[in-house]
Enzyme design. Structure first.
Site, short mmCIF file in Angstrom:
data_model
loop_
_atom_site.label_atom_id
_atom_site.label_comp_id
_atom_site.label_asym_id
_atom_site.label_seq_id
_atom_site.Cartn_x
_atom_site.Cartn_y
_atom_site.Cartn_z
N LYS A 74 -5.25 -16.63 19.76
CA LYS A 74 -6.27 -16.07 18.88
C LYS A 74 -5.60 -15.31 17.75
CE LYS A 74 -10.71 -14.87 18.39
NZ LYS A 74 -10.66 -15.39 17.02
N LYS A 98 -1.50 -7.44 21.25
CA LYS A 98 -2.79 -6.78 21.06
C LYS A 98 -3.82 -7.32 22.07
CE LYS A 98 -3.90 -6.22 16.73
NZ LYS A 98 -4.44 -6.48 15.38
N LYS A 110 -1.49 -16.69 14.56
CA LYS A 110 -1.81 -16.26 13.19
C LYS A 110 -1.63 -17.45 12.27
CE LYS A 110 -3.07 -12.42 11.20
NZ LYS A 110 -3.92 -11.39 11.83
N THR A 194 -13.66 -3.11 14.16
CA THR A 194 -12.29 -2.58 14.11
C THR A 194 -12.32 -1.07 13.89
OG1 THR A 194 -11.56 -4.70 13.27
CG2 THR A 194 -10.03 -2.87 13.02
N ASN A 225 -13.35 -2.10 4.44
CA ASN A 225 -14.27 -2.28 5.57
C ASN A 225 -13.89 -1.44 6.79
OD1 ASN A 225 -14.60 -3.90 8.27
ND2 ASN A 225 -16.35 -4.41 7.01
N SER A 356 -14.50 -10.30 18.37
CA SER A 356 -14.30 -11.74 18.14
C SER A 356 -14.35 -12.50 19.48
CB SER A 356 -12.94 -12.01 17.49
OG SER A 356 -13.05 -11.92 16.10
P1 NAD Z 1 -10.40 -4.54 3.04
O1 NAD Z 1 -9.91 -5.53 2.06
O2 NAD Z 1 -11.87 -4.39 3.26
O3 NAD Z 1 -9.86 -3.08 2.64
C1 NAD Z 1 -8.54 -2.83 2.30
C2 NAD Z 1 -8.54 -1.62 1.37
O4 NAD Z 1 -7.19 -1.21 1.14
C3 NAD Z 1 -9.16 -1.89 0.00
O5 NAD Z 1 -10.05 -0.84 -0.33
C4 NAD Z 1 -7.95 -1.86 -0.96
O6 NAD Z 1 -8.30 -1.39 -2.25
C5 NAD Z 1 -7.07 -0.86 -0.23
N1 NAD Z 1 -5.65 -0.88 -0.62
C6 NAD Z 1 -4.85 -1.94 -0.92
N2 NAD Z 1 -3.62 -1.50 -1.26
C7 NAD Z 1 -3.64 -0.15 -1.14
C8 NAD Z 1 -2.68 0.88 -1.34
N3 NAD Z 1 -1.44 0.60 -1.73
N4 NAD Z 1 -3.06 2.19 -1.14
C9 NAD Z 1 -4.31 2.49 -0.75
N5 NAD Z 1 -5.26 1.54 -0.54
C10 NAD Z 1 -4.93 0.25 -0.75
O7 NAD Z 1 -9.64 -4.87 4.40
P2 NAD Z 1 -10.04 -4.42 5.88
O8 NAD Z 1 -10.78 -5.51 6.55
O9 NAD Z 1 -10.61 -3.06 5.84
O10 NAD Z 1 -8.59 -4.39 6.59
C11 NAD Z 1 -7.73 -3.30 6.38
C12 NAD Z 1 -6.49 -3.44 7.23
O11 NAD Z 1 -6.86 -3.49 8.61
C13 NAD Z 1 -5.65 -4.71 6.99
O12 NAD Z 1 -4.29 -4.37 7.12
C14 NAD Z 1 -6.04 -5.63 8.11
O13 NAD Z 1 -4.99 -6.55 8.42
C15 NAD Z 1 -6.25 -4.63 9.21
N6 NAD Z 1 -7.12 -5.13 10.27
C16 NAD Z 1 -8.36 -5.55 9.95
C17 NAD Z 1 -9.19 -6.02 10.95
C18 NAD Z 1 -10.60 -6.43 10.64
O14 NAD Z 1 -11.36 -6.69 11.57
N7 NAD Z 1 -11.01 -6.45 9.38
C19 NAD Z 1 -8.74 -6.10 12.29
C20 NAD Z 1 -7.44 -5.65 12.58
C21 NAD Z 1 -6.64 -5.16 11.55
#
Ligand code: NAD
Length: 427
Positions: A74, A98, A110, A194, A225, A356
């Protein structure tokens, strides 16, 4: 230095170091470590896609199934120009551990495409996404490898991919992919899963961490998000949100701010900068925000936000890793010496893959749960597994990351043993 078998470099090797560290605390058969040293299979292809102007462009695309001892693999599919095989393998490794920490019946995988998705039209993006499924159709599958969204992929992309796969196999096949739109078998509660998982883990550890919500100040890096939902839930329980950032800037206000108002502002102007707060708000560079006074720091943007360059400047007492790998391995030691507790990514952000998993279960059963059921089941996984990791940390006197890897490695190793020794006799 490149590894002679996988041709990998620093990123992947650093991830594996965490495994070696955890292995020191367990009696593990050397065969187990050998099995987990390299991915089970990695496929790299070139996708040829027709662009809107009639030309054809090629894109590099990857999928890695790291280990499937505990079940089908996954992991998400990332669209980003920097995607490469080393990163995909590292993230697949992380997913393996994880899923084991959350005790889900999954291995880790991945995938990704090296592309700047913002440069493509919607129809080009759809053709690219369908081309990915065509190329990897034999590699993925509801019982084999189940993709999901990651950076710059979303429910719309997952919907196209599920549609393409179903067309190829000649029947609806929603369980091949998660993070789908609700109309195509997506699950309620996936959007905030998350952030909610990180929130549940932190709240569960409050008394161990000596946190009192009303007296605890929180900074979130990367107000997207994941960070938004975590901030919303913590704020609702009395925590004071004092700083947030995004790629375009950061704001810090010791008097606090309402994350819902900040998100409304971000949605209308595209950044958190200039958002209304409760007191005197300071605008700053997003890297500066990490070093401001707070009790809890939540990096939720990218890998490598905290390195040996800035770890000594962090003043937070607790770090909750909602992003994958925001604390670089060399920073772990510095933070540990400063007495900062890190709730590691493989525990803190496992709420996403957990819901998920719920989506996959619902797809296979053809029976869908209400939101209350999703929240209840998520809590019933996050709380005991967080306690499990904390107990290992206390018992073995290690940091939480090592404790989480010990728990995961123990589970994977037991599963490897349970598979028996068929291969040994066969050879
Ligand atoms: P997203 O795109 O909704 O939000 C990411 C945010 O980070 C955006 O607001 C962007 O402007 C900001 N950002 C980018 N570069 C930056 C910087 N240098 N300094 C400060 N802010 C910055 O993405 P998301 O879904 O919220 O995911 C965020 C992180 O969590 C990612 O690393 C993702 O891999 C991880 N993650 C997400 C999930 C999920 O379910 N969405 C699950 C596990 C891990």
């Amino acid at each position: 230095m490149l590894d002679e078998v996988t041709n990998t470099s620093k990123l992947f090797d650093q991830a594996r170091e965490r495994l070696s560290l955890a292995a020191e605390y367990l009696t593990i058969d050397p065969d187990v470590l050998q099995k987990l040293r390299y991915p089970k299979e990695t496929l790299s292809v070139c996708l040829l896609v027709r662009m809107d102007d009639g030309s054809r462009r090629s894109f590099k695309a990857f999928r890695c199934r790291y280990d499937d001892t505990r079940g089908p693999t996954k992991g998400g599919i990332r669209y980003h120009p920097a995607v490469n095989i080393d990163e995909v393998m590292t993230l697949a490794f992380l997913m393996t551990f994880k899923c084991a920490v959350a005790n889900l019946p999954y291995g880790g995988a991945k995938g990704g495409i090296s592309v700047d998705a913002n440069q493509l039209s919607r129809s080009e993006l759809e053709r690219l996404s369908r081309a990915y499924v065509k190329a990897f159709a034999h590699f993925i599958g509801p019982e084999r490898d189940i993709p999901a969204p990651d950076m710059y992929t979303n429910s719309m992309v997952m919907g196209w991919m599920a549609d393409e796969y179903s067309a190829m196999v000649g029947q609806p096949s929603p369980a091949v992919i998660t993070g789908k739109p609700l109309e195509l078998g997506g699950s309620l509660g996936r959007e905030d899963a998350t952030g909610r998982g990180g929130y549940l883990a932190l709240r569960h550890l409050e008394s161990d961490l000596h946190l009192v919500p009303e007296k605890s100040r929180v900074i979130l890096q990367g107000f997207g998000n994941v960070a938004y939902h975590c901030a919303r839930l913590l704020h609702g329980d009395g925590y004071k949100i004092v700083g947030v950032s995004d790629s375009r800037g950061a704001i810090y206000d010791p008097d606090g701010m309402d994350p819902i108002a900040i998100m409304e502002h971000k949605r209308s102007v595209g950044t958190v900068s200039g958002a209304p707060t409760n007191g005197t708000c300071k605008e700053m560079d997003n890297s500066e925000l990490l070093e401001q006074d707070c009790d809890v720091l939540i990096p939720a943007a990218l890998e490598g936000a905290i390195t040996n360059q800035n770890a000594h400047k962090i003043v937070a007492k607790i770090i909750v890793e909602l992003a994958n790998g925001p604390v670089a391995p060399e920073a772990d030691e510095i933070l540990d010496k400063k007495g900062i507790i890190v709730i590691p990514d493989i525990l803190a952000n496992c709420g996403g893959v957990t819901v998920s998993y719920f989506e996959w279960v619902q797809n296979k059963a053809g029976f869908y749960w209400d939101l209350e059921e999703i929240h209840r089941r998520l809590e019933s996984i996050i709380v005991p597994e967080t306690r499990h990791v904390w107990s290992i940390k206390t018992e073995k006197q290690v940091d939480m990351r090592t404790a989480a890897y010990i728990l995961a490695l123990d589970r994977i190793s037991s599963a490897i043993a349970a598979h028996g020794t068929k291969d040994y006799f066969a050879s």
